[in-house]
Design a protein around this motif. Structure first.
Motif: not given
Length: 125
Positions: A48, A58-61, A64-65, A68
């Motif tokens: 991230a 920004y996050y890597e897939d 994500k979720g 944070t």
């Protein structure tokens, strides 16, 4: 710029951890802070990133979720809150900082100039 990462540890699947990256020296507007990780036998990968200007994240897939990234300008610290941890999240986590990183390079380790020492996160199954 010096970076001090902390917060790693041994947890079980589904647990949470919060990593901290305290920056000393001139950072803030114009800088992007990133978290990267390196698992045993694997190459370093991005996790991230946080851009102080606009507080853009920004996050890597893969995270994500669940993860944070956030920043506290008063203490010049960036955090990585990691929830629902999985064994595949096990790695040494590194924080990094870079100035003037363009958006498309926010998750590219080669764009970062300053690196902290790693902190080990181990997630047991």
């Amino acid at each position: 710029v010096q970076l001090q990462a902390s917060g790693g540890g041994l947890v079980q699947t589904g647990d949470s951890l919060r990593l901290s990256c305290a920056a000393s020296g001139r950072t803030g507007r114009g800088y992007t802070m990133g978290w990267f990780r390196e698992a045993p036998g694997k190459e370093r990968e991005s996790v991230a990133a946080f851009r102080w200007s606009g507080r853009i994240t920004y996050y890597e897939d893969s995270v994500k979720g669940r993860f944070t990234i956030s920043g506290d300008s008063a203490t010049n610290t960036v955090y990585l809150q990691m929830n629902s941890l999985k064994p595949e999240d096990t790695a040494v986590y590194y924080c990094a900082a870079g100035y003037g990183i363009i958006t498309s390079n926010s998750l590219r380790s080669s764009a970062y100039t300053y690196w902290g020492q790693g902190t080990l996160v181990t997630v047991s199954s």
